[in-house]
Design a protein around this motif. Sequence first.
Motif, PDB file in Angstrom:
ATOM      1  N   ARG A 156       1.165   3.958  -8.613  1.00 46.27           N
ATOM      2  CA  ARG A 156       0.517   3.416  -7.422  1.00 46.27           C
ATOM      3  C   ARG A 156       0.052   1.976  -7.651  1.00 46.27           C
ATOM      4  NH1 ARG A 156      -4.038   6.799  -6.219  1.00 46.27           N
ATOM      5  NH2 ARG A 156      -3.299   8.281  -7.731  1.00 46.27           N
ATOM      6  N   ASP A 157      -0.534   1.735  -8.842  1.00 47.40           N
ATOM      7  CA  ASP A 157      -0.995   0.376  -9.164  1.00 47.40           C
ATOM      8  C   ASP A 157       0.188  -0.590  -9.160  1.00 47.40           C
ATOM      9  OD1 ASP A 157      -3.569   1.272  -9.365  1.00 47.40           O
ATOM     10  OD2 ASP A 157      -3.613   1.311 -11.568  1.00 47.40           O
ATOM     11  N   ALA A 158       1.318  -0.154  -9.744  1.00 44.59           N
ATOM     12  CA  ALA A 158       2.517  -1.017  -9.789  1.00 44.59           C
ATOM     13  C   ALA A 158       3.019  -1.277  -8.377  1.00 44.59           C
ATOM     14  CB  ALA A 158       3.600  -0.365 -10.649  1.00 44.59           C
ATOM     15  N   ARG A 163       0.734  -3.795  -6.768  1.00 42.63           N
ATOM     16  CA  ARG A 163       0.981  -5.130  -7.292  1.00 42.63           C
ATOM     17  C   ARG A 163       2.235  -5.733  -6.665  1.00 42.63           C
ATOM     18  NH1 ARG A 163      -0.793  -2.967 -12.205  1.00 42.63           N
ATOM     19  NH2 ARG A 163       1.332  -2.570 -12.868  1.00 42.63           N
ATOM     20  N   GLU A 164       3.308  -4.914  -6.588  1.00 44.69           N
ATOM     21  CA  GLU A 164       4.557  -5.374  -5.971  1.00 44.69           C
ATOM     22  C   GLU A 164       4.325  -5.743  -4.503  1.00 44.69           C
ATOM     23  OE1 GLU A 164       7.821  -2.678  -6.285  1.00 44.69           O
ATOM     24  OE2 GLU A 164       7.613  -2.546  -8.461  1.00 44.69           O
ATOM     25  N   ALA A 165       3.564  -4.932  -3.808  1.00 44.60           N
ATOM     26  CA  ALA A 165       3.278  -5.211  -2.411  1.00 44.60           C
ATOM     27  C   ALA A 165       2.459  -6.497  -2.277  1.00 44.60           C
ATOM     28  CB  ALA A 165       2.549  -4.040  -1.776  1.00 44.60           C
ATOM     29  N   ALA A 166       1.510  -6.697  -3.196  1.00 46.45           N
ATOM     30  CA  ALA A 166       0.660  -7.897  -3.155  1.00 46.45           C
ATOM     31  C   ALA A 166       1.479  -9.132  -3.477  1.00 46.45           C
ATOM     32  CB  ALA A 166      -0.496  -7.763  -4.131  1.00 46.45           C
ATOM     33  N   ALA A 216      -2.394  10.067 -14.672  1.00 47.11           N
ATOM     34  CA  ALA A 216      -2.357   8.687 -15.181  1.00 47.11           C
ATOM     35  C   ALA A 216      -1.049   8.015 -14.785  1.00 47.11           C
ATOM     36  CB  ALA A 216      -2.536   8.683 -16.701  1.00 47.11           C
ATOM     37  N   GLU A 217       0.063   8.729 -14.900  1.00 44.80           N
ATOM     38  CA  GLU A 217       1.356   8.178 -14.516  1.00 44.80           C
ATOM     39  C   GLU A 217       1.387   7.876 -13.019  1.00 44.80           C
ATOM     40  OE1 GLU A 217       4.136  11.115 -15.846  1.00 44.80           O
ATOM     41  OE2 GLU A 217       4.005  10.467 -17.942  1.00 44.80           O
TER      42      GLU A 217
END
Length: 188
Positions: A177-179, A182-185, A171-172
């Motif tokens: 990865r999601d963060a 998001r930063e890349a997007a 989960a971490e």
Amino acid sequence: MCPRCRELLDVALNGVRQCMRCEGLWLSPRTVEIAFGSPRGPAGTSAWWRNAIECPECATEGRTTVMQARTCGEVLVDTCFEHGLWLDRGELAQLLGTATDELLRLRANGLPVPDLDELRARREKWRADGELRRRMTATYLDLLEDEHRRRAAMQDEARREAERGTAQRLAEERARRDAEEREAAERR
């Protein structure tokens, strides 16, 4: 120790030990000679395919010797030619051709006998103590089973804890990865 049931052999006569559980007899070479006129015991036919039990005397010396089996009439005699022979319950009486107490027959053949009342008392005490041994064994087996259940529960808990740790790490990692995504997007 009894070669059949691993109980401690008790002195029945000089040169004769008896298992109180199975009532088998261990005869020393001198006793065999007194009983049968030969230190090798009664004559018989080899039953090599039945060789199965170990000599109790060799075992006390730290050796393993499978005794030689032979048939003497209807009786299977297990012999260690160095230490003696083993007879199961009632087989000595069959070999001696007596319906009376086989140990009394040996005494009549000249083998000195300890006090028979003392021998009977020891046998009765052994039988009475048998119930205590059975209860103690049952208690011990219950303790072993409880310990087995406790260890299995500990292993299950450790497995569940490892699974929780793995799930948490996954989960971490997913959140990281999601963060990052998001930063890349946001940078684009």
